[in-house]
Design an enzyme around this catalytic site. Sequence first.
Site, mmCIF file in Angstrom:
data_model
loop_
_atom_site.group_PDB
_atom_site.id
_atom_site.type_symbol
_atom_site.label_atom_id
_atom_site.label_comp_id
_atom_site.label_asym_id
_atom_site.label_seq_id
_atom_site.Cartn_x
_atom_site.Cartn_y
_atom_site.Cartn_z
ATOM 1 N N ARG A 1 -26.899 -19.600 -31.155
ATOM 2 C CA ARG A 1 -26.096 -19.376 -32.363
ATOM 3 C C ARG A 1 -24.955 -20.390 -32.357
ATOM 4 O O ARG A 1 -24.276 -20.530 -31.310
ATOM 5 C CB ARG A 1 -25.504 -17.949 -32.352
ATOM 6 C CG ARG A 1 -26.531 -16.844 -32.517
ATOM 7 C CD ARG A 1 -25.965 -15.523 -32.031
ATOM 8 N NE ARG A 1 -25.638 -15.588 -30.611
ATOM 9 C CZ ARG A 1 -24.874 -14.685 -29.990
ATOM 10 N NH1 ARG A 1 -24.349 -13.686 -30.665
ATOM 11 N NH2 ARG A 1 -24.633 -14.793 -28.687
ATOM 12 N N GLU A 2 -24.749 -21.081 -33.444
ATOM 13 C CA GLU A 2 -23.627 -22.019 -33.481
ATOM 14 C C GLU A 2 -22.333 -21.233 -33.256
ATOM 15 O O GLU A 2 -22.186 -20.111 -33.718
ATOM 16 C CB GLU A 2 -23.605 -22.755 -34.828
ATOM 17 C CG GLU A 2 -24.748 -23.744 -34.927
ATOM 18 C CD GLU A 2 -24.583 -24.724 -36.079
ATOM 19 O OE1 GLU A 2 -25.595 -25.036 -36.717
ATOM 20 O OE2 GLU A 2 -23.441 -25.145 -36.350
ATOM 21 N N LEU B 1 -25.584 -6.561 -39.444
ATOM 22 C CA LEU B 1 -25.476 -5.639 -40.593
ATOM 23 C C LEU B 1 -24.124 -5.824 -41.253
ATOM 24 O O LEU B 1 -23.533 -4.890 -41.771
ATOM 25 C CB LEU B 1 -25.656 -4.183 -40.134
ATOM 26 C CG LEU B 1 -27.074 -3.745 -39.779
ATOM 27 C CD1 LEU B 1 -27.068 -2.290 -39.296
ATOM 28 C CD2 LEU B 1 -28.028 -3.891 -40.970
ATOM 29 N N CYS C 1 -30.396 -22.834 -39.922
ATOM 30 C CA CYS C 1 -31.617 -22.169 -39.440
ATOM 31 C C CYS C 1 -32.146 -21.048 -40.320
ATOM 32 O O CYS C 1 -33.272 -21.111 -40.799
ATOM 33 C CB CYS C 1 -31.362 -21.644 -38.032
ATOM 34 S SG CYS C 1 -31.085 -22.980 -36.881
ATOM 35 N N PHE D 1 -32.741 -20.328 -29.291
ATOM 36 C CA PHE D 1 -32.226 -19.147 -30.014
ATOM 37 C C PHE D 1 -30.706 -19.190 -29.990
ATOM 38 O O PHE D 1 -30.035 -18.174 -29.891
ATOM 39 C CB PHE D 1 -32.747 -17.854 -29.350
ATOM 40 C CG PHE D 1 -34.251 -17.748 -29.334
ATOM 41 C CD1 PHE D 1 -34.974 -18.002 -28.185
ATOM 42 C CD2 PHE D 1 -34.946 -17.452 -30.506
ATOM 43 C CE1 PHE D 1 -36.362 -17.933 -28.188
ATOM 44 C CE2 PHE D 1 -36.333 -17.386 -30.510
ATOM 45 C CZ PHE D 1 -37.045 -17.621 -29.347
ATOM 46 N N ALA E 1 -22.239 -7.012 -44.210
ATOM 47 C CA ALA E 1 -22.492 -7.398 -45.614
ATOM 48 C C ALA E 1 -21.525 -8.493 -46.038
ATOM 49 O O ALA E 1 -20.420 -8.604 -45.502
ATOM 50 C CB ALA E 1 -22.322 -6.184 -46.510
HETATM 51 C C1 UDX Z 1 -29.105 -18.351 -36.157
HETATM 52 C C2 UDX Z 1 -29.722 -17.334 -35.201
HETATM 53 O O1 UDX Z 1 -28.783 -16.269 -34.993
HETATM 54 C C3 UDX Z 1 -30.024 -18.010 -33.862
HETATM 55 O O2 UDX Z 1 -30.642 -17.101 -32.985
HETATM 56 C C4 UDX Z 1 -30.947 -19.193 -34.129
HETATM 57 O O3 UDX Z 1 -31.267 -19.866 -32.934
HETATM 58 C C5 UDX Z 1 -30.287 -20.161 -35.085
HETATM 59 O O4 UDX Z 1 -29.956 -19.496 -36.314
HETATM 60 P P1 UDX Z 1 -26.771 -19.463 -36.567
HETATM 61 O O5 UDX Z 1 -27.443 -20.070 -37.754
HETATM 62 O O6 UDX Z 1 -25.956 -20.315 -35.677
HETATM 63 O O7 UDX Z 1 -27.878 -18.738 -35.624
HETATM 64 O O8 UDX Z 1 -25.783 -18.349 -37.116
HETATM 65 P P2 UDX Z 1 -25.835 -16.777 -37.268
HETATM 66 O O9 UDX Z 1 -24.804 -16.217 -36.391
HETATM 67 O O10 UDX Z 1 -27.210 -16.271 -37.165
HETATM 68 O O11 UDX Z 1 -25.335 -16.605 -38.814
HETATM 69 C C6 UDX Z 1 -26.136 -17.171 -39.825
HETATM 70 C C7 UDX Z 1 -25.514 -16.810 -41.165
HETATM 71 O O12 UDX Z 1 -25.642 -15.397 -41.390
HETATM 72 C C8 UDX Z 1 -24.028 -17.127 -41.288
HETATM 73 O O13 UDX Z 1 -23.785 -17.674 -42.582
HETATM 74 C C9 UDX Z 1 -23.360 -15.763 -41.165
HETATM 75 O O14 UDX Z 1 -22.140 -15.704 -41.897
HETATM 76 C C10 UDX Z 1 -24.401 -14.850 -41.790
HETATM 77 N N1 UDX Z 1 -24.361 -13.469 -41.313
HETATM 78 C C11 UDX Z 1 -24.576 -13.211 -39.999
HETATM 79 C C12 UDX Z 1 -24.145 -12.436 -42.235
HETATM 80 O O15 UDX Z 1 -23.946 -12.687 -43.425
HETATM 81 N N2 UDX Z 1 -24.138 -11.151 -41.784
HETATM 82 C C13 UDX Z 1 -24.348 -10.844 -40.473
HETATM 83 O O16 UDX Z 1 -24.312 -9.668 -40.131
HETATM 84 C C14 UDX Z 1 -24.569 -11.904 -39.544
#
Ligand code: UDX
Length: 425
Positions: free
Chosen positions: A149-150, A245, A255, A147, A247
């Site tokens: 997050r990068e 949340l 992922c 789980f 936007a």
């Molecule tokens: C995600 C999950 O969070 C993590 O638990 C799982 O193991 C792998 O996939 P990650 O892909 O590293 O992690 O990034 P994350 O922080 O989840 O962001 C994913 C994408 O969502 C990004 O492009 C980010 O910009 C976008 N995002 C994130 C939004 O647009 N709004 C948000 O509120 C949060």
Amino acid sequence: MNISIIGTGYVGLSTGIAFCLKGHKVKFYDINKNKIQSIIKGKIPFFEDGIEKLVKNCVKDGSANFTFKLEEALDKAEIIFICVDSPICSEGISDLTNLKEACIELREKSRREIIIVIKTTINPYDYMEIKELLNGNVFHIAVNPEFLREGSALKDSLNPYRIVVGTEDKIARKKLEKLYSSFESAKLFTDPLSAIMIKYASNSFLAVKISFINEIANLCDRIGANIDDVATGIGLDPRIGREFLNAGIGFGGSCLPKDSKNLVSFSKRAGAKTTIVQKAYEVNRGQFNIAINRLIESLKDVKGKNIGIFGLSFKGGTDDLRESVSLKIISHLRRQGALVKAHDYASCEKAKEVLKGVFISDDVYKVAKGCDALIIATDWLEYREIDWKRIKKMMNGRLVIDGRNILNADKMKKTGFIYKGIGRI
Ligand code: UDX
């Protein structure tokens, strides 16, 4: 314990280093010899804050060893973690070639009882296939989804919100209970398919949450409400929570897009409907158009216009370009005849390999020079600290589209920009 990690990407390396820091001896193996040689020289082939120093320390104290010979990695191993990538392929499902190759090699080279832990993301049908592939040897199999997050993979490895292990094997369960006993976080031991579903349901829920707030933001744009306050207001309800949340122009990464698409595809195979996740995926696929539409609203036509893109990585804190929304915006603008320049703090070199003909630099001022408009496409918080007065002087136009709502709208407008956020008045 003696642990082996197969696959030295951000999951394998972060997971293994966390075990080193907990006092275990970890051997890292990767089929890519150059990758291993580069890590041994102290050069980590991806951006993850703090990992370079920690790898160096663990090599120095002898807790971490790197090899491109699988036999060496297997020698004395009590647990083998498979952390190879399962890249997205056509139809959004995972390509399991790397995982299957690793399992076949293990089956051929491992001559003794051993615990195999699959950390690579696999769906329930993949799991049946892999279990079949490993059948015959005395393997004790478990599924242990990541789980991470990068950008905070190390932190998430050392102090995970939760540890989920799915196994039907008593030996594997006992060993993993022991291994994870030194981790404080919540632990759930369940069966393999439930562990897999926890991974997919978690990421798909995050995808739904992001697409939900993006649709609310698009509505806020129409009625003149402020998405920042709306997100804060609903997030005050502990049942909703403020995280995820934010936007913007949509989610990317290796992922969320893949796992949500994969969930939809394997649920169809199982004869179950996942319409909500399907819709969230579709909303996300079109969300980047909001930035394009803002551009057209102001510039009328982008043909021949100089457009600066701030941010190439799929999110701030990483150099990963996989499913990056920035790349979708750039290819769309170039198809419309725009002249694109792009900035990033970490992924310029990787981007130069895939964006031929685009001026790419880690200097924001060079990228802003002569631009008719800028789009903030990645949430690098460093964009808040740059000298926007200087940017304005260097630009040809005054339009800034904040695709991640990270800048202060009032300040930008006071500096003389035509500032457009997502769902921000
Ligand atoms: C995600 C999950 O969070 C993590 O638990 C799982 O193991 C792998 O996939 P990650 O892909 O590293 O992690 O990034 P994350 O922080 O989840 O962001 C994913 C994408 O969502 C990004 O492009 C980010 O910009 C976008 N995002 C994130 C939004 O647009 N709004 C948000 O509120 C949060």
